[in-house]
Design a protein around this motif. Structure first.
Motif, PDB file in Angstrom:
ATOM      1  N   ALA A 164       0.733   7.462  63.876  1.00  0.00           N
ATOM      2  CA  ALA A 164      -0.668   7.323  64.284  1.00  0.00           C
ATOM      3  C   ALA A 164      -1.441   6.487  63.275  1.00  0.00           C
ATOM      4  CB  ALA A 164      -1.311   8.695  64.416  1.00  0.00           C
ATOM      5  N   PRO A 165      -2.438   5.708  63.741  1.00  0.00           N
ATOM      6  CA  PRO A 165      -3.280   4.969  62.791  1.00  0.00           C
ATOM      7  C   PRO A 165      -4.070   5.941  61.931  1.00  0.00           C
ATOM      8  CG  PRO A 165      -4.167   4.809  65.022  1.00  0.00           C
ATOM      9  CD  PRO A 165      -2.830   5.461  65.143  1.00  0.00           C
ATOM     10  N   ALA A 166      -4.140   5.645  60.643  1.00  0.00           N
ATOM     11  CA  ALA A 166      -4.871   6.498  59.707  1.00  0.00           C
ATOM     12  C   ALA A 166      -6.099   5.801  59.144  1.00  0.00           C
ATOM     13  CB  ALA A 166      -3.958   6.930  58.566  1.00  0.00           C
ATOM     14  N   ARG A 186       2.588   6.475  58.249  1.00  0.00           N
ATOM     15  CA  ARG A 186       3.890   6.078  57.688  1.00  0.00           C
ATOM     16  C   ARG A 186       3.728   4.929  56.700  1.00  0.00           C
ATOM     17  NH1 ARG A 186       9.514   6.064  58.722  1.00  0.00           N
ATOM     18  NH2 ARG A 186      10.516   4.011  58.638  1.00  0.00           N
ATOM     19  N   ASN A 187       2.910   3.935  57.025  1.00  0.00           N
ATOM     20  CA  ASN A 187       2.643   2.842  56.086  1.00  0.00           C
ATOM     21  C   ASN A 187       2.168   3.392  54.740  1.00  0.00           C
ATOM     22  OD1 ASN A 187       1.076   0.756  58.647  1.00  0.00           O
ATOM     23  ND2 ASN A 187       3.213   0.805  58.014  1.00  0.00           N
ATOM     24  N   ILE A 188       1.175   4.263  54.799  1.00  0.00           N
ATOM     25  CA  ILE A 188       0.529   4.769  53.583  1.00  0.00           C
ATOM     26  C   ILE A 188       1.474   5.640  52.761  1.00  0.00           C
ATOM     27  CG2 ILE A 188      -1.284   6.323  52.746  1.00  0.00           C
ATOM     28  CD1 ILE A 188      -2.993   5.269  55.144  1.00  0.00           C
ATOM     29  N   THR A 364       6.398 -14.656  53.758  1.00  0.00           N
ATOM     30  CA  THR A 364       6.317 -13.747  54.903  1.00  0.00           C
ATOM     31  C   THR A 364       6.963 -12.427  54.514  1.00  0.00           C
ATOM     32  OG1 THR A 364       8.400 -14.484  55.901  1.00  0.00           O
ATOM     33  CG2 THR A 364       6.401 -15.670  56.532  1.00  0.00           C
ATOM     34  N   VAL A 365       6.458 -11.343  55.081  1.00  0.00           N
ATOM     35  CA  VAL A 365       6.871 -10.008  54.666  1.00  0.00           C
ATOM     36  C   VAL A 365       7.092  -9.122  55.881  1.00  0.00           C
ATOM     37  CG1 VAL A 365       6.279  -8.001  53.229  1.00  0.00           C
ATOM     38  CG2 VAL A 365       5.431 -10.258  52.592  1.00  0.00           C
ATOM     39  N   SER A 366       8.103  -8.261  55.795  1.00  0.00           N
ATOM     40  CA  SER A 366       8.344  -7.249  56.822  1.00  0.00           C
ATOM     41  C   SER A 366       8.802  -5.976  56.127  1.00  0.00           C
ATOM     42  CB  SER A 366       9.425  -7.738  57.806  1.00  0.00           C
ATOM     43  OG  SER A 366       9.688  -6.763  58.793  1.00  0.00           O
ATOM     44  N   GLY A 367       8.495  -4.818  56.717  1.00  0.00           N
ATOM     45  CA  GLY A 367       8.975  -3.584  56.097  1.00  0.00           C
ATOM     46  C   GLY A 367       8.186  -2.355  56.485  1.00  0.00           C
ATOM     47  N   THR A 368       8.573  -1.245  55.890  1.00  0.00           N
ATOM     48  CA  THR A 368       8.060   0.070  56.275  1.00  0.00           C
ATOM     49  C   THR A 368       6.565   0.209  56.057  1.00  0.00           C
ATOM     50  OG1 THR A 368      10.215   0.938  55.580  1.00  0.00           O
ATOM     51  CG2 THR A 368       8.496   2.546  56.039  1.00  0.00           C
ATOM     52  N   ASN A 369       6.042  -0.378  54.994  1.00  0.00           N
ATOM     53  CA  ASN A 369       4.621  -0.231  54.713  1.00  0.00           C
ATOM     54  C   ASN A 369       3.792  -1.427  55.175  1.00  0.00           C
ATOM     55  OD1 ASN A 369       6.230  -1.156  52.333  1.00  0.00           O
ATOM     56  ND2 ASN A 369       4.218  -1.764  51.586  1.00  0.00           N
ATOM     57  N   VAL A 370       4.385  -2.308  55.988  1.00  0.00           N
ATOM     58  CA  VAL A 370       3.644  -3.446  56.529  1.00  0.00           C
ATOM     59  C   VAL A 370       2.945  -3.029  57.819  1.00  0.00           C
ATOM     60  CG1 VAL A 370       3.811  -5.793  57.447  1.00  0.00           C
ATOM     61  CG2 VAL A 370       5.210  -5.118  55.488  1.00  0.00           C
TER      62      VAL A 370
END
Length: 508
Positions: A164-166, A186-188, A364-370
């Motif tokens: 969910a968006p936080a 999850r990002n945070i 460019t970046v990709s990943g769990t906290n992106v």
């Protein structure tokens, strides 16, 4: 580090093994472990323990629920640096609502526009400002005293959806048009867990912070990092460099996370009676270019500190890469380090082709906290698998990232590309130069040429600087005009104001 709170990184899930699903879950865990430990100490003398922070946030969440806040409700947070800022962030998270970060330094006209674009449902504001919020056109405004007031209202159950968006945060991105970055739970939570790992942070550390909390660094790398680990946060309401240094020594803090501007202001105003801070073991710095010379001057004042350069954006929930050891003593000083666990960095050409080692292109970046994507002014969501950062850089064969400059800051002198950060770093390495900013100014022959503002020590001969630069940088990159100033112009967010710099150089 003996006790890694987050557990080990799992390559399959691309996160860590023992990470709570939400910030509220992190507070609940920390309050159970350290109920009587100071969570936040304000420079006013007010403070909250983790147990008190939990109780206050529970009360605030019940008050929000009572006025109609539900999962997905957008709650604007317009508060100064304070324990109440953390309370609001955590109370909103508890009920699954979304915290919309609002910059208190902006004018009412700017805030009105932002609040409208963000479609804020409820606005939480400091009491002195609550009376003047009529122009913001928010369905419900809640003064801080009402928000925190014990009411005996029933508390809703905590929402624990990691996807969910936080938080919604405004950024101009690479287009200059304000848009909202969506950050999920999850990002945070991955970001704070990654910081724990790469910086070797523990509950025994304590932090001091004086910049605005509403930026991604303040929310994630400072406020929620402290909540996550159980670190005490010493918080200045308004940054005062002299008081900051005094307080850092008096409280024995071990960790300072700041921007290049914060560290520059500390150096310019360092109190002579406190020549060194021996208690600080860790410095982290992101947000903009940090000249190597400034890093080394900082560590002269804090000789026990390991300096860690951080590269990240709002869209990466703070960290993307972190220097893995002390940058000040490393031959790789100037690099922004290696990707944190769960993040992949690629360098691409303008056509999107991935480039090889040491080739300069867009990062460019990709990943769990992106971030999963953006909300535009019409509230339309745009997803992005790979984040195009608008930054130029390159990766070495060993995986170290070097950030060359912002793509939009690049100067094109008759076809020769000049990266202002590189020129600024060399300028700041010259004796007598304390700070510098290089921009492109219009030129009839070349289209644009480099020019610079510098802050110098008394007695420094400005006229000698171009000659000192020749041989260290390409001849075409030497600024055609160098003007001394008392300080480099800054935005309200304490970043270099390149438009103002360009205007000064053009006018004079």
């Amino acid at each position: 580090m003996t006790d890694i709170l987050s557990g080990q990184f799992d390559p399959e899930t691309r996160t860590f093994g023992r990470v709570p699903l939400t910030a509220w879950g992190a507070l609940s865990r920390t309050a159970a472990r350290y109920p009587d430990k100071a969570a936040v100490c304000e420079d006013s003398g007010d403070s909250l323990t983790f147990g008190e922070l939990l109780s206050q946030a529970e009360t605030a969440s019940a008050n929000l629920w009572a006025i109609g806040a539900r999962p997905g409700t957008r709650v604007g947070i317009l508060l100064d640096n304070s324990a109440a800022f953390l309370t609001a962030l955590l109370a909103v998270n508890r009920i699954g609502a979304v915290s919309v970060m609002l910059p208190g330094k902006f004018s009412d006209a700017q805030l009105t526009e932002m609040i409208g674009i963000a479609r804020v449902d409820i606005l939480v504001v400091d009491d002195p400002r609550a009376a003047g919020t009529g122009d913001f056109l928010v369905p419900t405004t809640m003064a801080l005293s009402d928000f925190l007031s014990p009411s005996g209202r029933p508390m809703p159950g905590a929402v624990t959806d990691p996807c969910a968006p936080a938080v919604h945060m405004f950024t101009s991105g690479t287009t200059g048009t304000p848009k909202r970055v969506v950050l999920t739970n999850r990002n945070i939570m991955h970001a704070v867990a990654a910081y724990e790992h790469v910086l070797d942070l523990t509950a025994e550390d304590s932090m001091i912070f004086g910049a605005a909390l509403y930026h991604v660094t303040g929310v994630v790398a400072v406020a929620l990092q402290c909540v996550y680990l159980g670190m005490t946060l010493h918080l200045q309401r308004r940054f005062d460099p002299v008081a900051f240094v005094h307080w850092a020594e008096d409280t024995g803090v071990t960790y300072i996370h700041g921007s290049p501007t914060i560290f520059q202001l500390m150096l310019e105003n360092w109190p002579q009676e406190r020549p060194q801070l021996g208690n600080v073991r860790l410095l982290a710095c992101g947000a903009a270019n940090m000249p190597p010379g400034r890093i080394q001057r900082l560590t002269e004042h804090m000789p026990a500190a390991s300096f860690r350069t951080v590269y990240g954006l709002t869209e990466t929930t703070s960290p993307a890469t972190v220097f893995p050891v002390d940058a000040a003593s490393s031959s790789l000083i100037g690099s922004s380090g290696t990707p944190i666990p769960g993040v992949t960095v690629r360098i691409v050409a303008p056509d999107g082709t991935e480039l090889g080692s040491d080739e300069v292109g867009e990062i460019t970046v990709s990943g769990t906290n992106v971030s999963p994507g953006y909300l535009d002014a019409d509230d339309h969501f745009t997803a992005a698998e790979w984040l195009t950062t608008g930054d130029l850089g390159y990766l070495t064969a060993d995986g170290y990232l070097y950030v060359v400059d912002r793509l939009k800051n690049q100067i094109n002198r008759g076809g020769e590309k000049i990266h202002p950060n590189s020129v600024e770093n060399v300028l700041c390495s010259l004796e007598g130069v304390e700070d510098a900013c290089v921009v492109g100014v219009l030129d009839d022959l070349y289209g644009e040429v480099p020019a610079a503002l510098v802050v110098v020590e008394e007695g420094t001969d400005i006229g000698e600087l171009p000659e000192k630069l020749r041989g260290r940088i390409a001849k075409y990159a030497v600024p055609v005009r160098i003007l001394p100033v008392d300080e480099i112009p800054r935005t309200v967010g304490m970043k270099t104001d390149r438009d103002a710099v360009r205007a000064l150089l053009t006018e004079r």
